[in-house]
Design an enzyme around this catalytic site. Structure first.
Site, PDB file in Angstrom:
ATOM      1  N   LYS A 125      62.240  44.649  11.690  1.00  0.00           N
ATOM      2  CA  LYS A 125      61.373  44.450  10.534  1.00  0.00           C
ATOM      3  C   LYS A 125      61.191  45.755   9.767  1.00  0.00           C
ATOM      4  O   LYS A 125      61.368  45.812   8.547  1.00  0.00           O
ATOM      5  CB  LYS A 125      60.008  43.908  10.951  1.00  0.00           C
ATOM      6  CG  LYS A 125      59.123  43.530   9.753  1.00  0.00           C
ATOM      7  CD  LYS A 125      57.678  43.325  10.128  1.00  0.00           C
ATOM      8  CE  LYS A 125      56.949  44.657  10.184  1.00  0.00           C
ATOM      9  NZ  LYS A 125      55.476  44.496  10.300  1.00  0.00           N
ATOM     10  N   ASP A 143      57.867  39.331   8.843  1.00  0.00           N
ATOM     11  CA  ASP A 143      56.550  39.610   9.424  1.00  0.00           C
ATOM     12  C   ASP A 143      55.866  38.272   9.721  1.00  0.00           C
ATOM     13  O   ASP A 143      56.496  37.215   9.666  1.00  0.00           O
ATOM     14  CB  ASP A 143      55.710  40.490   8.492  1.00  0.00           C
ATOM     15  CG  ASP A 143      55.190  39.745   7.276  1.00  0.00           C
ATOM     16  OD1 ASP A 143      55.695  38.642   6.968  1.00  0.00           O
ATOM     17  OD2 ASP A 143      54.259  40.254   6.620  1.00  0.00           O
TER      18      ASP A 143
END
Length: 213
Positions: A125, A143
């Site tokens: 991420k 996320d």
């Protein structure tokens, strides 16, 4: 317009509509370069962007470069980032990340995914945030908002962020993956709020399988 019936169709339509809804969607972590964004994104774990933006001015003033942060006293970094939570781990990861940048990459943030995720505190991420926002490269950060909205929209049934990323990537043009992620995040924060989704205000309600209307 006919409702999209496939996951790819829903992803494409959501991308189009969210692009109209949030044409100026940008990363809300304050930064001036890739190193600052990498540092801020490490800090943002389990913390709001607003809180991170309150901390980073003093952090970047004290340690503006990888070289400076690499030699920073750990106790001082912990003090500067204390209010972001999990400060001991974050401070250790940030200093370790800076040391690796200096030792292995000449003080520059690498562009390759494999290099980025080899740094302390950096997962896919974070790497995708840096790639898509600071380096202008393909990257789709997953996320909690991206994961939740992708499931609600019936784009994916996966819960694992890496599996979600792999499934979404071919549904969105490579150069637009970062924008798609940002707009899902914006929408999740402003309209499709986890505990009180505002389906009546949602531009995706017409084809969202989870719409409560």
């Amino acid at each position: 317009m006919a409702k999209p019936r496939s996951p790819k169709g829903r992803a494409k339509r959501a991308h189009e509509l969210l692009g109209q809804e949030y044409p100026e969607a940008v990363c809300e972590l304050d930064h001036q370069n890739a190193f600052e964004l990498l540092t801020a994104t490490i800090l943002s774990a389990q913390c709001t962007d607003k809180r991170v933006n309150m901390v980073t001015p003093d952090l970047f003033a004290a340690y503006p470069t990888p070289e400076a942060l690499a030699s920073a006293p750990l106790a001082h970094v912990e003090e500067l980032v204390h209010t972001t939570g999990f400060y001991a781990n974050k401070a250790r990861n940030m200093v370790g990340m800076a040391q690796e940048l200096v030792a292995r990459f000449g003080g520059e943030v690498p562009a390759k995914m494999a290099d980025l995720v080899s740094l302390p505190g950096v997962g896919r991420k974070t790497a995708n945030v840096v790639r898509s926002v600071a380096l202008g490269l393909p990257g789709l950060p997953v996320d909690t908002h991206v994961s939740r909205l992708s499931n609600l929209l019936g784009i994916t049934e996966h819960k694992d962020p890496v599996k979600i990323e792999m499934e979404l990537n071919p549904m969105v043009p490579a150069a637009e993956r970062g924008d798609f992620s940002l707009r899902l995040i914006f929408h999740g924060r402003r309209v499709c709020i986890a505990r009180r989704p505002r389906c009546g205000d949602c531009v995706l309600a017409d084809f969202c399988p989870s719409c409560a209307l």
